[in-house]
Design an enzyme around this catalytic site. Structure first.
Site, PDB file in Angstrom:
ATOM      1  N   TYR A 121       0.775  -1.138   0.111  1.00  0.00           N
ATOM      2  CA  TYR A 121      -0.067   0.037  -0.040  1.00  0.00           C
ATOM      3  C   TYR A 121       0.958   1.325   0.101  1.00  0.00           C
ATOM      4  CZ  TYR A 121      -3.645  -3.146   1.498  1.00  0.00           C
ATOM      5  OH  TYR A 121      -4.769  -4.139   1.855  1.00  0.00           O
TER       6      TYR A 121
ATOM      7  N   PHE B 201     -13.128  -5.674   0.997  1.00  0.00           N
ATOM      8  CA  PHE B 201     -14.364  -5.407   0.354  1.00  0.00           C
ATOM      9  C   PHE B 201     -15.743  -5.868   1.000  1.00  0.00           C
ATOM     10  CE2 PHE B 201     -11.444  -4.818  -3.467  1.00  0.00           C
ATOM     11  CZ  PHE B 201     -11.350  -3.326  -3.291  1.00  0.00           C
ATOM     12  N   PRO B 202     -15.878  -5.932   2.306  1.00  0.00           N
ATOM     13  CA  PRO B 202     -17.042  -6.590   2.808  1.00  0.00           C
ATOM     14  C   PRO B 202     -18.137  -6.059   2.628  1.00  0.00           C
ATOM     15  CG  PRO B 202     -15.845  -5.178   4.358  1.00  0.00           C
ATOM     16  CD  PRO B 202     -15.091  -5.095   3.288  1.00  0.00           C
TER      17      PRO B 202
ATOM     18  N   GLY C 275     -23.446  -3.191  -5.037  1.00  0.00           N
ATOM     19  CA  GLY C 275     -23.577  -3.105  -6.377  1.00  0.00           C
ATOM     20  C   GLY C 275     -25.233  -2.748  -6.202  1.00  0.00           C
TER      21      GLY C 275
END
Length: 297
Positions: A76, A221-222, A226
């Site tokens: 990162y 990405f819990p 969408g």
């Protein structure tokens, strides 16, 4: 699943049997780049955050809220993420665990290249120790498995670091059940960090394997949902019944999905951070869980 109330577990889980962490952690990946940079799966995570003071503040706020698993990686912002964690939180409060990852090269802003050469993994761990300002990394995870290097060699390098007292516990990221089994023949594996949420469910077998074997499953990405996050969707409907937000409902589903799931939602917003942590207080009925489960699956 029955209609009885299923309470999200507020207690800590024990990573490796001896490292207590709350069941919602904080992922630092989004603390990078500027406000106009791509987000989500297209995020570059290439430079330290444009608003460094705000990033430091949200990290400190996470710990103030009781979050005690902070997740980062050497990839990162080319180590900038680890430096940010140390600047915000060092000296670390008692009970705060920092997890980091090694095993990915960043030759350009758009490239994430697995590299599992044992010497490289050991070097990157040494750099992580310096940037995090610690003598031992609480949880070191193999960021990606390099298919050009035997998994035994990659895990063996992490085991060597553990044997030297430089790493407390070892985990994998984006790993299959078979890979977890293979790695566990070499050293205890206490966590697996895979992409998983209501919509992205191909790691269901890994979630179940982790629960059966006492391994923490750490979904990244819990809360990606969408179209399921639409005002007329089932997630929003359950959220309204709970007096919560769709993101909180999605996190509550994860917490109920398995007793060893520890989501690490990332955000740059103190308000969203507080919202995420408050998902620990939600109670789903069996019917609500089933509706969320069916909506995503």
């Amino acid at each position: 699943m029955s209609e009885k109330l299923i309470k999200a577990n507020h207690d800590n889980i024990l990573l490796g049997g001896d490292l207590p962490v709350r069941r919602i952690g904080y992922g630092t990946m989004r603390l990078a780049d500027g406000p106009d940079s791509p987000r989500g799966g297209e995020a570059l995570i290439w430079r330290p955050p444009a608003d460094r003071a705000a990033a430091l503040a949200v990290l400190r706020r996470a710990v103030d809220l009781g979050v005690n698993l902070i997740d980062t990686a050497d990839a990162y912002a080319l180590g900038g993420g680890e430096e940010l964690v140390a600047e915000a939180l060092h000296p670390y409060r008692d009970g705060v665990a920092v997890a980091t990852k090694v095993g990915v090269l960043r030759p350009s802003p758009t490239e994430w290249v697995p590299l599992g050469h044992p010497a490289y993994l050991r070097q990157q761990a040494e750099l992580s120790l310096r940037r995090l300002r610690v003598e031992r990394i609480d949880l070191l995870q193999l960021h990606r498995i390099d298919t050009d290097v035997p998994l035994a060699d990659q895990i063996g390098a992490l085991k060597e670091l553990r044997d030297q007292g430089k790493v407390r516990h070892i985990g994998l990221s984006e790993a299959s059940v078979e890979q977890l089994r293979e790695a566990a023949q070499i050293v205890p594996i206490v966590s697996v960090q895979n992409m998983y949420n209501l919509v992205t469910r191909h790691h269901d077998p890994v979630v179940d394997y982790a629960a059966t074997n006492g391994i923490a499953f750490i979904p990244f990405f819990p809360v990606a949902m969408g179209a399921h996050a639409s005002p007329d969707g089932p997630v929003a409907a359950v959220a309204r019944e709970l007096g919560a937000t769709p993101a909180q409902a999605a996190l509550a589903w994860l917490l109920h999905r398995s007793p060893t799931v520890v989501p690490i939602p990332g955000t740059t917003s103190p308000a969203h951070l507080e919202e995420n942590v408050a998902a620990l207080d939600l109670t789903l009925t069996g019917a609500q869980f089933a509706r969320l489960d069916q909506a995503g699956g």
